[in-house]
Scaffold this active site. Structure first.
Site, short mmCIF file in Angstrom:
data_model
loop_
_atom_site.label_atom_id
_atom_site.label_comp_id
_atom_site.label_asym_id
_atom_site.label_seq_id
_atom_site.Cartn_x
_atom_site.Cartn_y
_atom_site.Cartn_z
N ASN A 24 0.83 -1.22 0.00
CA ASN A 24 0.00 0.00 0.00
C ASN A 24 0.86 1.26 0.00
O ASN A 24 0.58 2.21 -0.72
CB ASN A 24 -0.93 -0.01 1.22
N ARG A 103 0.12 -2.24 15.28
CA ARG A 103 -0.03 -1.79 16.67
C ARG A 103 -1.16 -0.78 16.79
O ARG A 103 -1.37 0.01 15.86
CB ARG A 103 1.27 -1.13 17.17
N HIS A 121 -8.22 -1.19 6.02
CA HIS A 121 -8.55 -2.45 6.69
C HIS A 121 -9.03 -3.45 5.63
O HIS A 121 -9.86 -3.11 4.79
CB HIS A 121 -9.64 -2.21 7.74
N GLY A 155 -10.89 3.38 19.04
CA GLY A 155 -11.36 1.99 19.00
C GLY A 155 -10.56 1.17 18.00
O GLY A 155 -9.67 1.68 17.32
N ALA A 185 -7.48 -4.53 -4.56
CA ALA A 185 -8.48 -3.46 -4.35
C ALA A 185 -7.89 -2.36 -3.47
O ALA A 185 -8.09 -1.17 -3.72
CB ALA A 185 -9.74 -4.04 -3.72
C1 GRF Z 1 -3.11 -4.78 4.16
O1 GRF Z 1 -3.85 -5.89 3.76
C2 GRF Z 1 -3.92 -3.88 5.05
O2 GRF Z 1 -5.27 -3.91 4.79
C3 GRF Z 1 -3.66 -4.43 6.42
O3 GRF Z 1 -2.33 -4.86 6.39
C4 GRF Z 1 -1.96 -5.19 5.06
C5 GRF Z 1 -0.68 -4.45 4.74
O4 GRF Z 1 -0.13 -4.85 3.51
N1 GRF Z 1 -3.97 -3.43 7.43
P1 GRF Z 1 1.07 -4.06 2.87
O5 GRF Z 1 2.20 -4.08 3.88
O6 GRF Z 1 0.60 -2.69 2.53
O7 GRF Z 1 1.44 -4.85 1.65
#
Ligand code: GRF
Length: 213
Positions: A24, A103, A121, A155, A185
């Site tokens: 990401n 974390r 998420h 939360g 996605a």
């Molecule tokens: C992703 O699937 C995100 O939704 C989750 O942790 C994963 C991180 O993947 N919170 P990357 O390190 O960005 O490849």
């Protein structure tokens, strides 16, 4: 109802926190470099010294540092929290993006960046919060899951939702194949949302994130 333009400070300087491979983060960094997001990735921080997110960022010329998280497994201790906040502030960061950061961030951190912490998420919240959400969806027998970009509050995966994309669960799916499709996605929707935030297109009305395209 109070309407708040989210984080009007310009230009946008992004701080990205991650514990894993960083797909990401790379999608967002590449979208910034290509001019699709009017922002700059100012700093990447990981709580894992050899995380892929650090190497991929450095390859792109982005400053990327490991900051020890302290003794707890699921949160930063107070000293670490202060170090993370100061590193981000010193880099001029005004929007913090969580990209696989394993974390929970507490109030002290969140107050340092009011409405300026966003997470992705791997499920359609409010279903399947917490860990390994793709596996939760598969085990539950869901036919559709997806990913959610949301503001972070105190939360677990409960902050105002900004955007979601659905992903079908196929009969032949394994946890790995479903996670891979969800991540495709994620790499579309997360850069799109960050671009909208950086262009000031997203307002918060109560807990409704309104996107004026
Ligand atoms: C992703 O699937 C995100 O939704 C989750 O942790 C994963 C991180 O993947 N919170 P990357 O390190 O960005 O490849």
């Amino acid at each position: 109802m109070e309407e708040r333009q989210v984080n009007c400070a310009k230009p946008y300087r992004l701080g990205i926190l991650g514990s894993g491979k960083g797909s990401n983060c790379m999608a967002i960094a590449d979208a910034c470099a290509a001019g699709h997001i009017p922002a700059q990735v100012a700093l990447v921080i990981s709580d894992v010294p050899d995380a892929g997110i650090l190497f991929g960022s450095r390859e792109r010329g982005i400053k990327a540092v490991y900051i020890p998280p302290g003794p707890f497994r699921t949160k930063l201790d107070e000293t670490a929290e202060r170090s993370y906040v100061s590193a981000l502030k010193d880099a001029g960061v005004n929007l913090v993006l969580l990209a696989g950061f394993m974390r929970i961030l507490k109030g002290g951190f969140l107050r340092a960046f009011p409405q300026g912490v966003v997470n992705i998420h791997p499920a359609l919240l409010p279903t399947f919060p917490g860990l390994e959400s793709w596996k939760q969806a598969l085990d539950y027998g869901a036919k559709v899951t997806g990913c959610t970009v949301h503001f972070v509050d105190e939360g677990i995966d409960t902050g105002p939702i900004i955007a979601q994309e659905t992903v079908p669960v196929l009969p032949e799916d394994t946890a790995a194949s479903l996670h891979a499709r969800i991540q495709e996605a994620e790499r579309r929707v997360y850069p799109e949302v960050v671009g909208a935030l950086a262009r000031g297109e997203i307002c918060l009305q109560g807990r409704q994130a309104v996107w004026r395209k």
